[in-house]
Design a protein around this motif. Structure first.
Motif, short mmCIF file in Angstrom:
data_model
loop_
_atom_site.label_atom_id
_atom_site.label_comp_id
_atom_site.label_asym_id
_atom_site.label_seq_id
_atom_site.Cartn_x
_atom_site.Cartn_y
_atom_site.Cartn_z
N SER A 9 -6.16 -3.67 -7.47
CA SER A 9 -4.96 -3.17 -6.42
C SER A 9 -5.55 -1.81 -5.71
N SER A 14 -1.77 1.82 -1.88
CA SER A 14 -1.68 1.01 -3.07
C SER A 14 -1.95 -1.25 -1.99
N ALA A 16 -4.26 -4.05 -2.81
CA ALA A 16 -4.96 -5.33 -2.84
C ALA A 16 -6.48 -5.36 -2.95
N SER A 95 -5.06 -6.67 -13.05
CA SER A 95 -4.93 -5.68 -11.87
C SER A 95 -5.17 -4.91 -13.07
N SER A 192 4.79 -10.68 -13.01
CA SER A 192 2.96 -10.66 -12.72
C SER A 192 2.21 -11.45 -12.62
N GLU A 210 5.63 -2.04 -5.64
CA GLU A 210 4.59 -1.31 -5.16
C GLU A 210 4.75 -0.31 -4.72
N ASP A 227 1.91 -1.69 -10.11
CA ASP A 227 1.24 -2.35 -9.71
C ASP A 227 1.78 -3.54 -10.82
N ASN A 255 6.93 -6.42 -3.64
CA ASN A 255 5.78 -6.50 -2.95
C ASN A 255 6.44 -7.69 -2.01
#
Length: 271
Positions: A9, A14, A16, A95, A192, A210, A227, A255
């Protein structure tokens, strides 16, 4: 060896990146781990040179984690006055890009502490970005397993109660211009996306902080791009220069569009 899909990410703020397949496992050779790190470096930093120098940043992390979903990490910077930013990367996590701190004029970036999830036996890397644009990295090997998929031991609803609540503790009064040590605690499950709901047996959708901005008056202390590798209910220790006026203000967003803001009186601040 099993293949693990990395969802690296990173964006200018920030975003992905595309997943890349890599080998991961407790029995990987040093050569395999080096190859994986080289791939991660290229994905995050493109063609920029990353110099290895363990003296630039010291990583304090357990050699074997007691709880893989709650691994304490301390990052101590040798030349704090020349630091622009700090990356923390967990190579074998789904990640790997765990956190990126960008420091402002109100920061005292001598030491940062946070808690992370570690999903496999892995190298972790701290990469310092200096004010003149250099990247310098240190590494440490951590033994842990399953931190990203470990259930929270409660229902999703319970985990989200009070989401966005914050507390902050201070150590020191800033007298004589000495930095004030701060501990920020944010109530947020940081799901997660790999955790199974123990009642429904469905996977809980990813929901994580995020972006986190910390200000002292009108001066930036730091901005954090995070993340899923940051542990639930994040706790971050950092230093503040007591030069500004006004409270310490924290703005967090996740997010899924959640946004929260809280203010705290700094012991030395004139409000």
């Amino acid at each position: 060896m099993k293949r693990l899909l990395l969802a690296l990410s990173l964006t200018l703020s920030s975003a992905a990146l595309a997943p890349v397949p890599v080998l991961a496992g407790a029995t990987d050779s040093d050569e395999e781990r080096t190859a994986r790190w080289n791939e991660i470096k290229k994905t995050i930093f493109n063609d920029r040179t990353v110099e290895a120098n363990d003296s630039a940043v010291k990583i304090d992390a357990p050699a074997r984690a007691l709880d893989a979903s709650l691994v304490p990490v301390g990052l101590t910077l040798a030349d704090k006055d020349n630091v622009k930013g700090l990356y923390f990367i967990i190579d074998d996590n789904p990640s790997p890009y765990a956190a990126h701190f960008t420091f402002g004029p109100a920061a005292d970036p001598a030491e940062i502490k946070l808690r992370v999830r570690v999903n496999n036996y892995t190298n972790v890397h701290a990469v310092v970005e200096t004010k003149d644009g250099k990247l310098i990295e240190s590494a440490k090997f951590v033994k842990a397993s399953g931190g990203c998929s470990a259930p929270m031991g409660m229902s999703d609803e319970e985990a989200m109660k009070g989401m966005g609540d914050m507390r902050m503790k201070f150590s020191g009064d800033g007298q004589g211009g000495k930095p004030v040590e701060a501990t920020l605690m944010v109530r947020h499950p940081n799901f997660s996306g790999m955790q199974m709901n123990q009642v429904t047996r469905d996977y809980t959708p990813a929901r994580y902080i995020e972006k986190l901005d910390v200000m002292h008056g009108d001066q930036l202390v730091f901005q954090l791009a995070g993340d899923i590798s940051i542990a639930s209910n994040p706790v971050i220790n950092f230093g503040i220069k007591p030069d500004g006026k006004g409270p310490v203000k924290v703005m967090a967003s996740d997010n899924q569009g959640g946004r929260w803001e809280h203010s705290f009186a700094l012991p030395s601040a004139s409000n």
